[in-house]
Design a protein around this motif. Structure first.
Motif, short mmCIF file in Angstrom:
data_model
loop_
_atom_site.label_atom_id
_atom_site.label_comp_id
_atom_site.label_asym_id
_atom_site.label_seq_id
_atom_site.Cartn_x
_atom_site.Cartn_y
_atom_site.Cartn_z
N CYS A 91 0.84 -1.19 0.00
CA CYS A 91 0.00 0.00 0.00
C CYS A 91 0.88 1.25 0.00
O CYS A 91 1.94 1.28 0.64
CB CYS A 91 -0.90 -0.03 1.24
SG CYS A 91 -1.96 1.41 1.39
N CYS A 92 0.45 2.25 -0.70
CA CYS A 92 1.17 3.55 -0.74
C CYS A 92 2.61 3.35 -1.21
O CYS A 92 3.53 3.98 -0.69
CB CYS A 92 1.13 4.22 0.62
SG CYS A 92 -0.53 4.47 1.25
N GLY A 93 2.82 2.45 -2.16
CA GLY A 93 4.15 2.22 -2.70
C GLY A 93 5.09 1.57 -1.70
O GLY A 93 6.30 1.71 -1.80
N ALA A 95 5.14 2.24 1.52
CA ALA A 95 5.38 3.09 2.69
C ALA A 95 4.76 2.44 3.92
O ALA A 95 3.75 1.77 3.84
CB ALA A 95 4.76 4.47 2.46
N TYR A 97 3.35 3.85 6.33
CA TYR A 97 2.24 4.59 6.90
C TYR A 97 0.96 3.76 6.94
O TYR A 97 0.31 3.63 7.97
CB TYR A 97 1.99 5.89 6.13
CG TYR A 97 0.79 6.63 6.65
CD1 TYR A 97 0.90 7.42 7.80
CD2 TYR A 97 -0.46 6.52 6.06
CE1 TYR A 97 -0.19 8.08 8.32
CE2 TYR A 97 -1.55 7.17 6.58
CZ TYR A 97 -1.42 7.95 7.71
OH TYR A 97 -2.50 8.59 8.22
N CYS A 98 0.59 3.18 5.83
CA CYS A 98 -0.66 2.41 5.76
C CYS A 98 -0.61 1.20 6.68
O CYS A 98 -1.59 0.88 7.34
CB CYS A 98 -0.94 1.93 4.34
SG CYS A 98 -1.32 3.28 3.21
#
Length: 111
Positions: A91-93, A95, A97-98
């Motif tokens: 998710c999100c490349g 990253a 964060y997700c």
């Protein structure tokens, strides 16, 4: 965690009674629920519940522990967490964060 393990876990949950049973087990953490009580609560015959629990256990999503003459079933929250993280890992490349925000641990998440 790999594709086949994730598919197995998702397939185990892709049936209404098993999904409801897993959600009930999650709601009863950390105490668990005796197999007979699960059948009664889900309003299914005990042999049917036994088959559903076997599918969940084979996928690693539930664990049974014998206590005297009963088998107490618990949700394997750590395994479900692994499945969720596997689904979110790109998710999100990629990253983080997700991964850190989409699945929030609860008090018994990794026990």
């Amino acid at each position: 965690m790999d594709n086949l393990e994730t598919i197995g876990a998702l397939a185990a949950l892709a049936q209404a009674t098993r999904l409801d049973t897993f959600r009930l087990l999650v709601s009863r953490e950390p105490d668990g629920v005796p197999a007979g009580e699960l059948a009664r609560l889900m309003e299914v015959p005990q042999n049917t519940m036994s088959a559903h629990l076997a599918v969940l256990a084979h996928a690693g999503l539930a664990k049974g522990e014998r206590q005297s003459r009963s088998i107490i079933y618990r949700a394997n929250l750590a395994r479900f967490h692994e499945v969720a993280l596997f689904l979110l890992k790109d998710c999100c490349g990629g990253a983080h964060y997700c991964r850190s925000h989409a699945v929030l641990p609860c008090k018994g998440w990794l026990s």
